[in-house]
Design a protein around this motif. Structure first.
Motif, PDB file in Angstrom:
ATOM      1  N   CYS A  82       0.866  -1.179   0.000  1.00  0.00           N
ATOM      2  CA  CYS A  82       0.000   0.000   0.000  1.00  0.00           C
ATOM      3  C   CYS A  82       0.906   1.234   0.000  1.00  0.00           C
ATOM      4  CB  CYS A  82      -0.921  -0.027   1.215  1.00  0.00           C
ATOM      5  SG  CYS A  82      -2.153   1.263   1.208  1.00  0.00           S
ATOM      6  N   ASP A  83       1.379   1.598  -1.180  1.00  0.00           N
ATOM      7  CA  ASP A  83       2.366   2.673  -1.306  1.00  0.00           C
ATOM      8  C   ASP A  83       1.831   4.025  -0.849  1.00  0.00           C
ATOM      9  OD1 ASP A  83       4.298   0.949  -2.277  1.00  0.00           O
ATOM     10  OD2 ASP A  83       3.610   1.183  -4.344  1.00  0.00           O
ATOM     11  N   ALA A  84       0.556   4.298  -1.071  1.00  0.00           N
ATOM     12  CA  ALA A  84       0.000   5.590  -0.688  1.00  0.00           C
ATOM     13  C   ALA A  84      -0.077   5.743   0.832  1.00  0.00           C
ATOM     14  CB  ALA A  84      -1.375   5.772  -1.304  1.00  0.00           C
ATOM     15  N   ALA A  85      -0.183   4.642   1.565  1.00  0.00           N
ATOM     16  CA  ALA A  85      -0.224   4.701   3.030  1.00  0.00           C
ATOM     17  C   ALA A  85       1.182   4.658   3.636  1.00  0.00           C
ATOM     18  CB  ALA A  85      -1.062   3.564   3.574  1.00  0.00           C
ATOM     19  N   SER A  86       2.162   4.248   2.864  1.00  0.00           N
ATOM     20  CA  SER A  86       3.543   4.230   3.332  1.00  0.00           C
ATOM     21  C   SER A  86       4.071   5.655   3.354  1.00  0.00           C
ATOM     22  CB  SER A  86       4.408   3.368   2.405  1.00  0.00           C
ATOM     23  OG  SER A  86       3.912   2.057   2.344  1.00  0.00           O
ATOM     24  N   HIS A  87       5.072   5.892   4.201  1.00  0.00           N
ATOM     25  CA  HIS A  87       5.645   7.232   4.222  1.00  0.00           C
ATOM     26  C   HIS A  87       7.131   7.195   4.558  1.00  0.00           C
ATOM     27  CE1 HIS A  87       4.161   6.504   8.316  1.00  0.00           C
ATOM     28  NE2 HIS A  87       5.110   7.297   8.727  1.00  0.00           N
ATOM     29  N   ARG A  88       7.766   8.335   4.299  1.00  0.00           N
ATOM     30  CA  ARG A  88       9.214   8.441   4.437  1.00  0.00           C
ATOM     31  C   ARG A  88       9.557   9.804   5.023  1.00  0.00           C
ATOM     32  NH1 ARG A  88      13.624   6.700   0.395  1.00  0.00           N
ATOM     33  NH2 ARG A  88      15.414   7.611   1.411  1.00  0.00           N
ATOM     34  N   TRP A  89      10.529   9.798   5.936  1.00  0.00           N
ATOM     35  CA  TRP A  89      11.065  11.031   6.467  1.00  0.00           C
ATOM     36  C   TRP A  89      12.518  10.781   6.824  1.00  0.00           C
ATOM     37  CZ3 TRP A  89      12.923  12.685  11.306  1.00  0.00           C
ATOM     38  CH2 TRP A  89      13.112  14.058  11.403  1.00  0.00           C
ATOM     39  N   LEU A  90      13.425  11.459   6.140  1.00  0.00           N
ATOM     40  CA  LEU A  90      14.866  11.275   6.288  1.00  0.00           C
ATOM     41  C   LEU A  90      15.220   9.791   6.173  1.00  0.00           C
ATOM     42  CD1 LEU A  90      15.697  13.835   9.105  1.00  0.00           C
ATOM     43  CD2 LEU A  90      16.008  14.114   6.666  1.00  0.00           C
ATOM     44  N   HIS A  91      15.765   9.192   7.228  1.00  0.00           N
ATOM     45  CA  HIS A  91      16.161   7.789   7.146  1.00  0.00           C
ATOM     46  C   HIS A  91      15.011   6.838   7.467  1.00  0.00           C
ATOM     47  CE1 HIS A  91      16.383   8.458  11.465  1.00  0.00           C
ATOM     48  NE2 HIS A  91      16.212   7.159  11.590  1.00  0.00           N
ATOM     49  N   LEU A 148      -8.654  -2.333   2.527  1.00  0.00           N
ATOM     50  CA  LEU A 148      -7.928  -1.890   3.717  1.00  0.00           C
ATOM     51  C   LEU A 148      -6.936  -0.785   3.370  1.00  0.00           C
ATOM     52  CD1 LEU A 148      -7.185  -5.253   5.537  1.00  0.00           C
ATOM     53  CD2 LEU A 148      -8.584  -3.373   6.369  1.00  0.00           C
ATOM     54  N   CYS A 149      -6.326  -0.905   2.216  1.00  0.00           N
ATOM     55  CA  CYS A 149      -5.385   0.119   1.767  1.00  0.00           C
ATOM     56  C   CYS A 149      -6.110   1.456   1.584  1.00  0.00           C
ATOM     57  CB  CYS A 149      -4.714  -0.318   0.468  1.00  0.00           C
ATOM     58  SG  CYS A 149      -3.472   0.835  -0.140  1.00  0.00           S
ATOM     59  N   LYS A 150      -7.271   1.415   0.956  1.00  0.00           N
ATOM     60  CA  LYS A 150      -8.047   2.644   0.751  1.00  0.00           C
ATOM     61  C   LYS A 150      -8.483   3.251   2.079  1.00  0.00           C
ATOM     62  CE  LYS A 150      -9.610   1.485  -3.868  1.00  0.00           C
ATOM     63  NZ  LYS A 150     -10.728   1.099  -4.726  1.00  0.00           N
ATOM     64  N   GLU A 151      -8.846   2.406   3.044  1.00  0.00           N
ATOM     65  CA  GLU A 151      -9.225   2.905   4.365  1.00  0.00           C
ATOM     66  C   GLU A 151      -8.045   3.606   5.049  1.00  0.00           C
ATOM     67  OE1 GLU A 151     -10.843  -0.224   6.759  1.00  0.00           O
ATOM     68  OE2 GLU A 151     -12.388  -0.713   5.271  1.00  0.00           O
ATOM     69  N   LEU A 152      -6.864   3.042   4.908  1.00  0.00           N
ATOM     70  CA  LEU A 152      -5.674   3.669   5.498  1.00  0.00           C
ATOM     71  C   LEU A 152      -5.370   5.008   4.849  1.00  0.00           C
ATOM     72  CD1 LEU A 152      -3.203   0.676   5.917  1.00  0.00           C
ATOM     73  CD2 LEU A 152      -4.291   1.993   7.717  1.00  0.00           C
ATOM     74  N   ILE A 153      -5.532   5.075   3.542  1.00  0.00           N
ATOM     75  CA  ILE A 153      -5.283   6.323   2.826  1.00  0.00           C
ATOM     76  C   ILE A 153      -6.274   7.388   3.284  1.00  0.00           C
ATOM     77  CG2 ILE A 153      -5.299   7.417   0.548  1.00  0.00           C
ATOM     78  CD1 ILE A 153      -4.402   4.626  -0.532  1.00  0.00           C
ATOM     79  N   GLU A 154      -7.540   7.012   3.424  1.00  0.00           N
ATOM     80  CA  GLU A 154      -8.558   7.962   3.886  1.00  0.00           C
ATOM     81  C   GLU A 154      -8.285   8.423   5.322  1.00  0.00           C
ATOM     82  OE1 GLU A 154     -11.064   9.481   2.264  1.00  0.00           O
ATOM     83  OE2 GLU A 154     -10.228   8.557   0.467  1.00  0.00           O
ATOM     84  N   ALA A 155      -7.807   7.510   6.154  1.00  0.00           N
ATOM     85  CA  ALA A 155      -7.524   7.859   7.551  1.00  0.00           C
ATOM     86  C   ALA A 155      -6.349   8.822   7.665  1.00  0.00           C
ATOM     87  CB  ALA A 155      -7.238   6.591   8.340  1.00  0.00           C
ATOM     88  N   ARG A 156      -5.414   8.768   6.731  1.00  0.00           N
ATOM     89  CA  ARG A 156      -4.255   9.676   6.752  1.00  0.00           C
ATOM     90  C   ARG A 156      -4.593  11.080   6.311  1.00  0.00           C
ATOM     91  NH1 ARG A 156       1.370   7.868   4.530  1.00  0.00           N
ATOM     92  NH2 ARG A 156       1.792   9.911   5.372  1.00  0.00           N
ATOM     93  N   LYS A 157      -5.702  11.250   5.583  1.00  0.00           N
ATOM     94  CA  LYS A 157      -6.063  12.578   5.080  1.00  0.00           C
ATOM     95  C   LYS A 157      -6.586  13.477   6.154  1.00  0.00           C
ATOM     96  CE  LYS A 157      -6.935  11.245   0.350  1.00  0.00           C
ATOM     97  NZ  LYS A 157      -7.871  11.162  -0.729  1.00  0.00           N
TER      98      LYS A 157
END
Length: 110
Positions: free
Chosen positions: A80-89, A101-110
């Protein structure tokens, strides 16, 4: 197995760095605080461990990412690339059992 799995790749970078800093801290502590003169062979061995720690910090995150990704995908998870995130390392990869489930995670992050 759970429906949602997250994998933090950043911790593996810090593992290698911790080994390296730990070795140099050990050398500094022994030689400067306790005035113990380490033999050249001992320093050489500790330096090799420190270099291995650096290599571990550079290589382990990529190998573990590849291994975990293959493991999760072979057990029916999707990335689920849209729900994954990156910050520095710190890279947090999210795997879910299905697209909903992936779509639910994306909606929850918004």
């Amino acid at each position: 197995m759970p429906d949602i799995v997250s994998f933090n790749k950043g911790h593996y970078y810090l593992l290698g760095l911790g080994v390296c800093v730990g070795v140099f801290g050990l050398i500094a502590t022994l030689e400067h605080w306790f005035s113990i003169i380490l033999s050249e062979a001992t320093v050489k061995k500790l330096f090799r461990v420190a270099v291995l720690g650096l290599m571990l910090g550079l290589l382990l995150p990529h190998f573990s990412h590849f291994g975990f990704s293959r493991y999760f995908q072979s057990h029916g998870y999707i990335s689920c690339d849209a729900a994954s995130h990156r910050w520095l390392h710190s890279v947090i990869l999210v795997y879910t059992k299905n697209e909903m489930l992936c779509k639910e995670l994306i909606e929850a992050r918004k």
